[in-house]
Design a protein around this motif. Sequence first.
Motif, PDB file in Angstrom:
ATOM      1  N   HIS A  60      -3.795  18.768 108.653  1.00  0.00           N
ATOM      2  CA  HIS A  60      -4.283  20.094 109.027  1.00  0.00           C
ATOM      3  C   HIS A  60      -3.441  20.644 110.181  1.00  0.00           C
ATOM      4  N   GLU A  61      -2.965  21.854 110.013  1.00  0.00           N
ATOM      5  CA  GLU A  61      -2.252  22.553 111.076  1.00  0.00           C
ATOM      6  C   GLU A  61      -3.222  23.555 111.713  1.00  0.00           C
ATOM      7  N   ILE A  62      -3.307  23.561 113.046  1.00  0.00           N
ATOM      8  CA  ILE A  62      -4.292  24.377 113.750  1.00  0.00           C
ATOM      9  C   ILE A  62      -3.627  25.646 114.288  1.00  0.00           C
ATOM     10  N   PRO A  63      -3.922  26.806 113.713  1.00  0.00           N
ATOM     11  CA  PRO A  63      -3.324  28.055 114.199  1.00  0.00           C
ATOM     12  C   PRO A  63      -3.740  28.337 115.642  1.00  0.00           C
ATOM     13  N   GLY A  64      -2.827  28.910 116.412  1.00  0.00           N
ATOM     14  CA  GLY A  64      -3.149  29.320 117.773  1.00  0.00           C
ATOM     15  C   GLY A  64      -3.210  28.199 118.777  1.00  0.00           C
ATOM     16  N   ALA A  65      -2.831  26.995 118.371  1.00  0.00           N
ATOM     17  CA  ALA A  65      -2.862  25.844 119.280  1.00  0.00           C
ATOM     18  C   ALA A  65      -1.456  25.308 119.496  1.00  0.00           C
ATOM     19  N   GLY A  66      -1.239  24.752 120.680  1.00  0.00           N
ATOM     20  CA  GLY A  66       0.006  24.083 120.991  1.00  0.00           C
ATOM     21  C   GLY A  66      -0.196  22.581 120.938  1.00  0.00           C
ATOM     22  N   HIS A  67       0.151  21.902 122.051  1.00  0.00           N
ATOM     23  CA  HIS A  67       0.122  20.445 122.086  1.00  0.00           C
ATOM     24  C   HIS A  67      -1.255  19.888 122.467  1.00  0.00           C
ATOM     25  N   SER A  68      -2.225  20.752 122.735  1.00  0.00           N
ATOM     26  CA  SER A  68      -3.536  20.294 123.215  1.00  0.00           C
ATOM     27  C   SER A  68      -4.674  20.976 122.461  1.00  0.00           C
ATOM     28  N   MET A  96      -8.528  21.149 123.333  1.00  0.00           N
ATOM     29  CA  MET A  96      -8.938  22.098 124.365  1.00  0.00           C
ATOM     30  C   MET A  96      -8.653  23.536 123.956  1.00  0.00           C
ATOM     31  N   GLU A  97      -7.561  23.751 123.259  1.00  0.00           N
ATOM     32  CA  GLU A  97      -7.145  25.111 122.917  1.00  0.00           C
ATOM     33  C   GLU A  97      -7.968  25.710 121.781  1.00  0.00           C
ATOM     34  N   ARG A  98      -8.283  24.907 120.781  1.00  0.00           N
ATOM     35  CA  ARG A  98      -9.046  25.371 119.619  1.00  0.00           C
ATOM     36  C   ARG A  98     -10.137  24.350 119.278  1.00  0.00           C
ATOM     37  N   PRO A  99     -11.088  24.149 120.190  1.00  0.00           N
ATOM     38  CA  PRO A  99     -12.078  23.086 119.985  1.00  0.00           C
ATOM     39  C   PRO A  99     -12.957  23.278 118.758  1.00  0.00           C
ATOM     40  N   ASP A 100     -13.341  24.507 118.441  1.00  0.00           N
ATOM     41  CA  ASP A 100     -14.237  24.716 117.292  1.00  0.00           C
ATOM     42  C   ASP A 100     -13.556  24.314 115.989  1.00  0.00           C
ATOM     43  N   GLU A 101     -12.289  24.680 115.840  1.00  0.00           N
ATOM     44  CA  GLU A 101     -11.557  24.311 114.633  1.00  0.00           C
ATOM     45  C   GLU A 101     -11.384  22.800 114.543  1.00  0.00           C
ATOM     46  N   VAL A 102     -11.028  22.178 115.666  1.00  0.00           N
ATOM     47  CA  VAL A 102     -10.868  20.726 115.685  1.00  0.00           C
ATOM     48  C   VAL A 102     -12.195  20.039 115.369  1.00  0.00           C
ATOM     49  N   ASN A 103     -13.280  20.515 115.955  1.00  0.00           N
ATOM     50  CA  ASN A 103     -14.589  19.912 115.704  1.00  0.00           C
ATOM     51  C   ASN A 103     -14.967  19.959 114.227  1.00  0.00           C
ATOM     52  N   ALA A 104     -14.721  21.084 113.586  1.00  0.00           N
ATOM     53  CA  ALA A 104     -15.088  21.226 112.174  1.00  0.00           C
ATOM     54  C   ALA A 104     -14.293  20.257 111.308  1.00  0.00           C
ATOM     55  N   MET A 155      -3.484  13.304 116.446  1.00  0.00           N
ATOM     56  CA  MET A 155      -3.320  14.701 116.810  1.00  0.00           C
ATOM     57  C   MET A 155      -2.029  14.888 117.608  1.00  0.00           C
ATOM     58  N   ASP A 156      -1.170  15.777 117.134  1.00  0.00           N
ATOM     59  CA  ASP A 156       0.024  16.167 117.881  1.00  0.00           C
ATOM     60  C   ASP A 156       0.795  14.948 118.368  1.00  0.00           C
ATOM     61  N   THR A 157       1.099  14.068 117.424  1.00  0.00           N
ATOM     62  CA  THR A 157       1.776  12.819 117.776  1.00  0.00           C
ATOM     63  C   THR A 157       2.853  12.512 116.748  1.00  0.00           C
ATOM     64  N   ARG A 213     -15.300  18.630 124.566  1.00  0.00           N
ATOM     65  CA  ARG A 213     -15.907  19.526 123.580  1.00  0.00           C
ATOM     66  C   ARG A 213     -16.205  18.783 122.267  1.00  0.00           C
ATOM     67  N   GLN A 214     -15.365  17.820 121.912  1.00  0.00           N
ATOM     68  CA  GLN A 214     -15.610  17.025 120.709  1.00  0.00           C
ATOM     69  C   GLN A 214     -16.802  16.089 120.929  1.00  0.00           C
ATOM     70  N   ILE A 215     -16.898  15.530 122.125  1.00  0.00           N
ATOM     71  CA  ILE A 215     -18.011  14.628 122.425  1.00  0.00           C
ATOM     72  C   ILE A 215     -19.336  15.384 122.392  1.00  0.00           C
ATOM     73  N   GLU A 216     -19.358  16.577 122.965  1.00  0.00           N
ATOM     74  CA  GLU A 216     -20.572  17.400 122.896  1.00  0.00           C
ATOM     75  C   GLU A 216     -21.008  17.611 121.447  1.00  0.00           C
ATOM     76  N   HIS A 217     -20.038  17.822 120.587  1.00  0.00           N
ATOM     77  CA  HIS A 217     -20.313  18.129 119.190  1.00  0.00           C
ATOM     78  C   HIS A 217     -20.780  16.898 118.400  1.00  0.00           C
ATOM     79  N   LEU A 218     -20.301  15.714 118.767  1.00  0.00           N
ATOM     80  CA  LEU A 218     -20.514  14.524 117.949  1.00  0.00           C
ATOM     81  C   LEU A 218     -21.574  13.568 118.479  1.00  0.00           C
ATOM     82  N   ARG A 219     -21.935  13.673 119.739  1.00  0.00           N
ATOM     83  CA  ARG A 219     -22.690  12.586 120.366  1.00  0.00           C
ATOM     84  C   ARG A 219     -24.103  12.396 119.811  1.00  0.00           C
TER      85      ARG A 219
END
Length: 269
Positions: A239-247, A250-258, A122-124, A43-49
Amino acid sequence: MPTFHRGHTTIAYTDTGVPEGREDAPVVFFAHGLLFSGWMFHRQIEHLRADYRCVTIDFRGQGNSPRARGGYDMDTLAVDVAELLRHLQIPVVNFVGLSMGGFVGMRLAARQPESVHTLTLMDTAATAEEPANRSKYKTLSKVYRLTGVRPLRARVAPIMLAPGNIDAPWVEDWLAALDRTDRAGLAKAIESVADRDPCEDEAVRIIAPTLIMVGAEDAATPPAKSRRLEELIANTSFHEIPGAGHSPSMERPDEVNAILSAFLSEYNA
């Protein structure tokens, strides 16, 4: 999927190539987390490519990379990345690493600072695995090697995902990919992550501007561990991503992309 060879080891990767009309486009290199592959960033690649050349790696024994004779430790994986970049004639990247990918990215950024223009973690964490988790993950690895992932779904999903995402439509695609993965190779990868050495002494040497993201509901690497990276690395944003766990990719792609797009734009103008 293309591959390259490092000794007896075959490593799969993807490469979108240079965007049309953007011969000088920066490169974003994606390094996935355990139990996934470069696919977790699609999903990030689609957004950035359209603006960036996007490259992913499948680490040894995961995704489309077959089982290796050895070398599943984080130091060897960092060399795998460096050799892949050399193979592709890419001198510098914007490195994006999630969980295990972050363990690798921190080592690369500290040891070869000239090759990492920006670093996204991310998550590391820079610490070793907690002893209780180490024991749990090794037990799960042994069971997985015998049974595959399906009987372990109820135990693995809560580690990797926020409770509200466990039944997301894409989860079945992820599990199907795990079904196709060589069990012995993936088991070795799990054990290497569980036994990894800390890299706090290297994290303090990172000079690349660093974006830190973490799922607010991450059970595997709680936000406090990501916060610790702020103390170790000089130039960071968090940045802390609400509604996401360790991934969250995939879980919140739009927020991560922004968040990722804004960060990359700031340092790749």
